[in-house]
Motif scaffolding. Structure first.
Motif, PDB file in Angstrom:
ATOM      1  N   GLU A 244      -2.507 -14.518 -18.763  1.00  0.00           N
ATOM      2  CA  GLU A 244      -2.842 -14.737 -20.180  1.00  0.00           C
ATOM      3  C   GLU A 244      -4.344 -14.999 -20.321  1.00  0.00           C
ATOM      4  O   GLU A 244      -4.987 -14.494 -21.229  1.00  0.00           O
ATOM      5  CB  GLU A 244      -2.088 -15.956 -20.713  1.00  0.00           C
ATOM      6  N   THR A 245      -4.865 -15.797 -19.396  1.00  0.00           N
ATOM      7  CA  THR A 245      -6.285 -16.142 -19.452  1.00  0.00           C
ATOM      8  C   THR A 245      -7.127 -14.971 -18.957  1.00  0.00           C
ATOM      9  O   THR A 245      -8.085 -14.556 -19.608  1.00  0.00           O
ATOM     10  CB  THR A 245      -6.571 -17.370 -18.542  1.00  0.00           C
ATOM     11  N   TYR A 246      -6.753 -14.449 -17.791  1.00  0.00           N
ATOM     12  CA  TYR A 246      -7.518 -13.346 -17.202  1.00  0.00           C
ATOM     13  C   TYR A 246      -6.945 -12.029 -17.722  1.00  0.00           C
ATOM     14  O   TYR A 246      -6.276 -11.305 -17.016  1.00  0.00           O
ATOM     15  CB  TYR A 246      -7.438 -13.413 -15.678  1.00  0.00           C
ATOM     16  N   ARG A 299      -5.179  -4.543 -16.710  1.00  0.00           N
ATOM     17  CA  ARG A 299      -6.108  -5.625 -17.109  1.00  0.00           C
ATOM     18  C   ARG A 299      -7.225  -5.876 -16.107  1.00  0.00           C
ATOM     19  O   ARG A 299      -8.127  -6.663 -16.343  1.00  0.00           O
ATOM     20  CB  ARG A 299      -5.329  -6.911 -17.387  1.00  0.00           C
ATOM     21  N   ILE A 300      -7.151  -5.213 -14.933  1.00  0.00           N
ATOM     22  CA  ILE A 300      -8.164  -5.475 -13.897  1.00  0.00           C
ATOM     23  C   ILE A 300      -8.886  -4.169 -13.554  1.00  0.00           C
ATOM     24  O   ILE A 300      -8.242  -3.173 -13.226  1.00  0.00           O
ATOM     25  CB  ILE A 300      -7.513  -6.030 -12.613  1.00  0.00           C
ATOM     26  N   LEU A 301     -10.211  -4.181 -13.629  1.00  0.00           N
ATOM     27  CA  LEU A 301     -10.977  -2.995 -13.222  1.00  0.00           C
ATOM     28  C   LEU A 301     -11.960  -3.403 -12.131  1.00  0.00           C
ATOM     29  O   LEU A 301     -12.775  -4.307 -12.316  1.00  0.00           O
ATOM     30  CB  LEU A 301     -11.735  -2.398 -14.419  1.00  0.00           C
ATOM     31  N   VAL A 302     -11.849  -2.707 -10.994  1.00  0.00           N
ATOM     32  CA  VAL A 302     -12.782  -2.954  -9.887  1.00  0.00           C
ATOM     33  C   VAL A 302     -13.868  -1.876  -9.974  1.00  0.00           C
ATOM     34  O   VAL A 302     -13.555  -0.690 -10.093  1.00  0.00           O
ATOM     35  CB  VAL A 302     -12.046  -2.843  -8.534  1.00  0.00           C
ATOM     36  N   SER A 317     -12.707 -10.447 -20.743  1.00  0.00           N
ATOM     37  CA  SER A 317     -12.523 -11.896 -20.701  1.00  0.00           C
ATOM     38  C   SER A 317     -13.323 -12.514 -19.551  1.00  0.00           C
ATOM     39  O   SER A 317     -13.908 -13.580 -19.689  1.00  0.00           O
ATOM     40  CB  SER A 317     -11.037 -12.255 -20.569  1.00  0.00           C
ATOM     41  N   HIS A 318     -13.329 -11.821 -18.403  1.00  0.00           N
ATOM     42  CA  HIS A 318     -14.015 -12.367 -17.233  1.00  0.00           C
ATOM     43  C   HIS A 318     -14.757 -11.277 -16.457  1.00  0.00           C
ATOM     44  O   HIS A 318     -14.199 -10.206 -16.236  1.00  0.00           O
ATOM     45  CB  HIS A 318     -13.010 -12.990 -16.258  1.00  0.00           C
ATOM     46  N   GLU A 344     -16.497 -15.790 -26.581  1.00  0.00           N
ATOM     47  CA  GLU A 344     -16.760 -16.538 -25.368  1.00  0.00           C
ATOM     48  C   GLU A 344     -16.493 -15.638 -24.169  1.00  0.00           C
ATOM     49  O   GLU A 344     -15.470 -14.956 -24.127  1.00  0.00           O
ATOM     50  CB  GLU A 344     -15.821 -17.735 -25.293  1.00  0.00           C
ATOM     51  N   GLY A 345     -17.401 -15.643 -23.232  1.00  0.00           N
ATOM     52  CA  GLY A 345     -17.169 -14.862 -22.031  1.00  0.00           C
ATOM     53  C   GLY A 345     -17.193 -15.761 -20.816  1.00  0.00           C
ATOM     54  O   GLY A 345     -17.666 -16.915 -20.884  1.00  0.00           O
TER      55      GLY A 345
END
Ligand code: AMP
Length: 454
Positions: A244-246, A299-302, A317-318, A344-345
């Motif tokens: 949820e956060t990441y 949700r994750i990109l490398v 988000s991060h 906010e980042g």
């Protein structure tokens, strides 16, 4: 207060002023202002500027102002760019600026019929804009003569090297006249760019629009001291569990092999939530990855630095710096991806002992200490090391030796094995030596060779 620089201050000429008027440009951009006199002076130049800063005109304004009319057919200015899209774009920009100048500009790139381009070259030209491969083919076919090139401009050098064009560039350097001005533009400083500059440029003047060391206020930064890759991975997995956060996370790594390695590890843990981009992936693969990330499907990109540069993705988000960048400016570029548009980042930095110095350079640039968090108790501290993390003798500052993060050259391995064999000795070698008084075995021959070299 200092007056802003105008195009009048740059002492252009009427055709250029008229073209700029038509374009509606009233003031040079910072990189144009800074690069003008240096490029005009004829010295080698390295400019650090991203797309969108007006870098094309930064090198074309002084070049066009100094280019005299000529009837000769061979080009005098060569602009090398990494992709065909850029050939088209740069050619168009030059045409706009040269609207009132009698100058012949031609763009050439691979993937299309070379004969049509040969015909176009045969008409005569002043400026050629090209991708390296096609330029070389045209030069080898002798249709395009490079003996009159006075100025070599390499644009987007970082992308060029990331795509593996180093050898092609060197081949081209070999057939260019030695007396020429080298002008190079890169969006980011990378090890590869630094190597190329050191190997082929003579005391180049540097121009860069200082990357602001002031991080955006709405980015919360934290750092973790982590001993090695596998512990970094454990920490990353631990954090990413909080989906949820990441919820939209860009993970930066230093090089392609690391991107693949991390992607494989994350994909196993978070199936269908992770994607990856780097320059060894096909254009289609990259586009799909970006789409999946943008649409929120994954949700994750490398990503590697060079490839992530062109991304325009909101709501990240991060930003996680899985590796600490060597050049602090790259850290600023990376974290600038989050905390956009009043949101906010969050930016996280993982650093090992080896990366401590780079981390300190980043803090120096920002003039702040990034708050440090302890590794959470339930994250397993691994003692397993990657091949490259194991202690080894490294010639860190040998300027003659090229470092390539993605592969260790075969010569390096060969030599090591050979030396190992010799060190093992073996009585047979000595027996033969005694009998024949001169070396007979392969091992002994090498021994002699090595001694000769000394
Ligand atoms: P570039 O960074 O060279 O890709 O340029 C980015 C865009 O800025 C291009 O569309 C240029 O035409 C435009 N541009 C270049 N110089 C100026 C200027 N001095 N004022 C306004 N726009 C500019």
């Amino acid at each position: 207060m200092e007056q802003p620089t105008t195009f009048q201050d740059l002492k252009l000429n009427t055709p250029l002023y008229n073209a700029l008027d038509d374009l509606g440009f009233v003031q040079p951009t910072p990189i144009q202002e800074q690069a003008f006199n240096i490029v005009a002076s004829g010295k080698d130049v390295v400019g650090i500027a991203q797309t969108g800063t007006g870098k094309t005109f930064a090198y074309m304004l002084p070049v066009l102002r100094n280019l005299k009319f000529s009837k000769q057919d061979n080009p005098r200015v060569l602009v090398l760019v990494p992709t065909r899209e850029l050939v088209v774009q740069v050619e168009e920009e030059i045409e706009k600026l040269a609207k009132y100048i009698n100058v012949r500009v031609l763009g050439v790139y691979g993937g299309v019929n070379i004969n049509t381009q040969k015909q176009a070259v045969a008409q005569g030209l002043d400026i050629v804009v090209a991708t390296p491969g096609r330029l070389y083919d045209l030069a080898v076919s002798r249709v395009l003569q490079l003996k009159s090139i006075q100025k070599l401009i390499i644009d987007e050098v970082d992308v060029m090297l990331d795509l593996g064009f180093r050898h092609q560039l060197i081949n081209i350097f070999d057939i260019l006249p030695e007396r020429r001005q080298n002008i190079m533009f890169s969006a980011t400083m990378t090890e590869d760019v630094d190597d190329l500059i050191n190997d082929f440029f003579i005391a180049p003047q540097r121009v860069s629009i200082a990357v602001s060391g002031t991080p955006l206020e709405n980015i919360a930064q934290t750092k973790y001291a982590v001993p090695n890759f596998y512990t970094k991975l454990n920490l990353l997995k631990h954090l990413l569990q909080e989906s949820e956060t990441y919820n939209r996370v860009l993970v930066f790594v230093a090089y392609k092999k690391m991107a693949d390695r991390l992607f494989d590890a994350l994909e196993a843990y978070f199936p269908n939530e992770t994607c990856v981009i780097h320059s060894n992936k096909t254009q289609n693969y990259r586009l799909r990855s970006i789409e999946q990330f943008q649409d929120g499907e994954h949700r994750i990109l490398v990503a590697t630095d060079v490839m992530a540069r062109g991304l325009d993705i909101n709501d990240i988000s991060h930003v996680i710096n899985f590796d600490t960048p060597n050049f602090p400016e790259n850290y600023m570029h990376r974290i600038g991806r989050t905390g956009r548009a009043e949101r906010e980042g969050n930016a996280l930095l993982f650093y090992t002992d080896n990366e401590m110095e780079s981390m300190q350079k980043i803090e120096e640039l920002m003039q702040m200490t990034i708050p440090k968090l302890p590794i959470p108790d339930n994250v397993i501290i691994s003692t397993e090391l990657l091949e490259e993390e194991r202690p080894q003798i490294k010639e860190r500052n040998n300027p003659l030796k090229r470092k390539d993060d993605d592969e260790v050259g075969p010569a390096f391995h060969e030599k090591k094995e050979k030396n190992q064999k010799e060190n093992l000795g073996g009585s047979y070698k000595f027996k033969i030596a005694k009998k024949y008084k001169k070396p007979k075995t392969r091992g002994d021959k090498n021994y002699n060779k090595r001694n000769k070299r000394k």
